[in-house]
Write a protein that holds these residues in place. Structure first.
Motif, PDB file in Angstrom:
ATOM      1  N   ALA A 454      13.908 132.912  10.912  1.00  0.00           N
ATOM      2  CA  ALA A 454      12.733 133.842  10.846  1.00  0.00           C
ATOM      3  C   ALA A 454      11.815 133.227  10.317  1.00  0.00           C
ATOM      4  N   LYS A 455      10.515 133.831  10.493  1.00  0.00           N
ATOM      5  CA  LYS A 455       9.247 133.373   9.823  1.00  0.00           C
ATOM      6  C   LYS A 455       9.289 133.816   8.222  1.00  0.00           C
ATOM      7  N   ILE A 456       9.197 132.772   7.593  1.00  0.00           N
ATOM      8  CA  ILE A 456       9.174 132.978   6.204  1.00  0.00           C
ATOM      9  C   ILE A 456       7.897 134.178   5.770  1.00  0.00           C
ATOM     10  N   GLY A 457       8.203 135.228   5.174  1.00  0.00           N
ATOM     11  CA  GLY A 457       7.258 136.236   4.750  1.00  0.00           C
ATOM     12  C   GLY A 457       7.171 137.361   5.448  1.00  0.00           C
ATOM     13  N   ASP A 458       7.972 137.119   6.737  1.00  0.00           N
ATOM     14  CA  ASP A 458       7.989 138.580   7.517  1.00  0.00           C
ATOM     15  C   ASP A 458       8.884 139.749   6.929  1.00  0.00           C
ATOM     16  N   ARG A 459      10.238 139.182   6.534  1.00  0.00           N
ATOM     17  CA  ARG A 459      11.044 140.181   5.863  1.00  0.00           C
ATOM     18  C   ARG A 459      12.043 139.474   4.836  1.00  0.00           C
ATOM     19  N   ASP A 460      11.547 138.681   4.033  1.00  0.00           N
ATOM     20  CA  ASP A 460      12.381 137.569   3.125  1.00  0.00           C
ATOM     21  C   ASP A 460      13.513 138.465   2.575  1.00  0.00           C
TER      22      ASP A 460
END
Length: 523
Positions: A454-460
């Motif tokens: 998943a894209k880093i920073g979306d819901r680490d």
């Protein structure tokens, strides 16, 4: 007015409210701040996860591991008197809390109408990882009759670095000259390490991925040996270790030779410290780091046990599996053959501070007894995917849980005082052994390709956790609770590719074929 409350004496609700009003009239500041909840609400003060201050971190020896730091955050709101009189606008105004980094997906809304100009009210209470950098508060106005859209009126931000330099770790700001807000934090403390193993490509004996790219770089010299590989990522998606499990010897030549399975005693597990050295910055093909920091070797188990693993740390893990048990049947014994360290126990399930008493994420109770029984069975199965490591010492004669692992998902939470490599070796050894016992690929070890994260920073992972006082039906995301409350769902959210393992036809023949890996995992 003077009132003295003795130690252990119960505090009456009316006394708390009286003290709160006196405090606000005197200082014009919120009475309840981060870290001070015990003064006001001792019952709800406990955080939903284990939070302990420690000065010991044995994992500093691993340069690839970056420590996490958590702190408590409390946001209070008070309306400016003129704004409180604007009833028409008040019904459509709401405040939205967002994070500056790491968990940009979170949006927690509070209607302005629930606040007053007479006293401060706590709006949000949460725990944040320092990497989130800060929080953003927006004053928004609902548009139209459907109330689905909203427009931004004004926003403010609180940076953690600014709060750390502020007196009493507290800052106050106004939004649109109509809403007063105060944010307070506690000093950051080191939190547990969060590590997970994700699938990756097969490697050869040297640690290079099996690929035509590597073959060309080696002037088409065949790559010898076959190892199943896993990459260990931390809470922020950084590569910390590379795990390799030996399954085959020999090399592959078209129409001539193919790798064959290694002997049972040679199916070792090794952990290498560091990240992959990729051929190019945009490539997924690379070589594993060279430094080996831990190994696990299968041994003939003594009588009464079904599996035995010898670790390079000097420990020996014995596993007992009772097929007649209706609950789990797994029992563990961890012994140190090198030093006489204090007793260590491996207990199935989430024990001590990791127990989930009431997470709020469980399914609603079933209406009939049959469904309730099914729910209990599902919960029991999930519970025994976990193992808690408990250490006993003079300071902790009743034991202290230093790590929690989910061996099926290959996920671990490790206190700084516990060796992360040892915990990973335990986790991997249990999965390998149980897969052999049941002759089922329980941990998707046959997957031999990296899944898109998943894209880093979306819901680490673990970046924001709600305090129990901030639970509400409108904020029910499992990603805002400790990961082990709903481990399978939280871990599934960390990858974009939710599909099962790709068909064997998608793997190259040079890797050795599906039969080779099945014989190594589920012989």
């Amino acid at each position: 007015m003077e009132k003295i409350v003795r130690v252990w004496e119960a505090v009456k609700e009316e006394d708390i409210e009286e003290t709160k009003m006196l405090w606000e009239r005197t200082f014009d500041q919120p009475y309840e701040k981060a870290g001070g909840g015990a003064i006001a609400r001792p019952i709800t003060n406990e955080p939903p996860f284990y939070w302990d201050v420690t000065n010991t971190d044995v994992n500093t020896r691993y340069k690839s591991m970056v420590p996490r730091f958590l702190f408590e955050v409390c946001v209070s709101v008070k309306l400016i008197s003129n704004f409180g009189q604007m009833k028409t606008d008040l019904k459509r105004e709401f405040l939205r809390l967002q994070m500056a980094k790491c968990h940009r997906e979170v949006k927690m809304d509070k209607p302005v109408s629930q606040f007053t100009s007479e006293s401060w009210q706590k709006a949000w209470h949460l725990y944040c990882e320092f990497g989130t950098k800060g929080l953003i508060l927006e004053l928004r106005h609902r548009d139209g009759r459907c109330f689905k859209g909203s427009s931004l009126r004004e926003s403010i931000s609180f940076a953690w670095n600014d709060l750390l330099r502020a007196p009493s770790l507290t800052l106050g700001k106004e939004i649109d000259e109509r809403v007063r807000t105060t944010a307070s934090i506690t000093p950051p403390v080191q939190a547990s390490y969060l590590l997970k193993c994700v699938p990756d490509r097969v490697t050869d004996d040297s640690g290079a991925m099996i690929s035509d790219v590597i073959l060309k770089m080696n002037q088409y010299r065949p790559q010898e040996g076959r190892w199943l590989s896993r990459t260990v990522l931390d809470h922020a998606g950084r590569e910390c270790f590379v795990v390799r499990m030996r399954v085959g010897v020999g090399f592959w030549r078209r129409g001539a030779e193919a790798p064959t399975a290694v002997k049972w005693e040679d199916r070792i597990i090794e952990i290498r410290e560091g990240s992959w050295s990729y051929v190019t910055s945009s490539s997924s093909i690379g070589r594993s780091p060279e430094k080996v920091v831990g190994t696990a070797t299968p041994k003939e188990p003594p009588e009464g046990f079904q599996a035995s693993w010898s670790f390079s740390t000097g420990h020996e893990l014995l596993i007992q599996y009772d097929t007649s048990s209706s609950i789990s049947g797994l029992r563990f014994d961890l012994q140190n053959k090198v030093s006489s360290e204090p007793m260590v126990k491996l207990l199935p399930g989430r024990q001590m501070q990791y127990q989930v008493k009431n997470s709020g994420l469980e399914a609603n109770a079933r209406k009939d007894d049959r469904n309730r029984e099914e729910t209990r069975e599902e919960g029991s199965t999930k519970e025994h995917d976990f193992v808690t490591i408990i250490r006993y010492s003079e300071d902790n004669p009743t034991g202290k849980a230093t790590a929690l692992l989910n061996w099926k998902l290959l996920v671990v939470e490790v206190l700084p005082e516990e060796d992360a490599v040892l915990v990973l070796l335990i986790c991997l050894s249990i999965l390998r052994s149980v897969s052999e016992f049941k002759r089922v690929d329980l941990g998707s070890l046959l997957v031999r390709r990296r899944k898109r994260e998943a894209k880093i920073g979306d819901r680490d992972w673990g970046s924001v956790i709600l305090h129990p006082s901030s639970y509400s039906p409108s904020v029910s995301s499992p990603y805002l609770h400790p990961w082990y409350w709903n481990a399978k769902l939280v871990m599934a959210s960390q990858v974009k590719d939710q599909a099962v393992a790709p068909p064997s036809s998608n793997y190259s023949q040079a890797e050795g074929g599906e039969r080779l890996y099945k014989s190594g995992i589920i012989p």
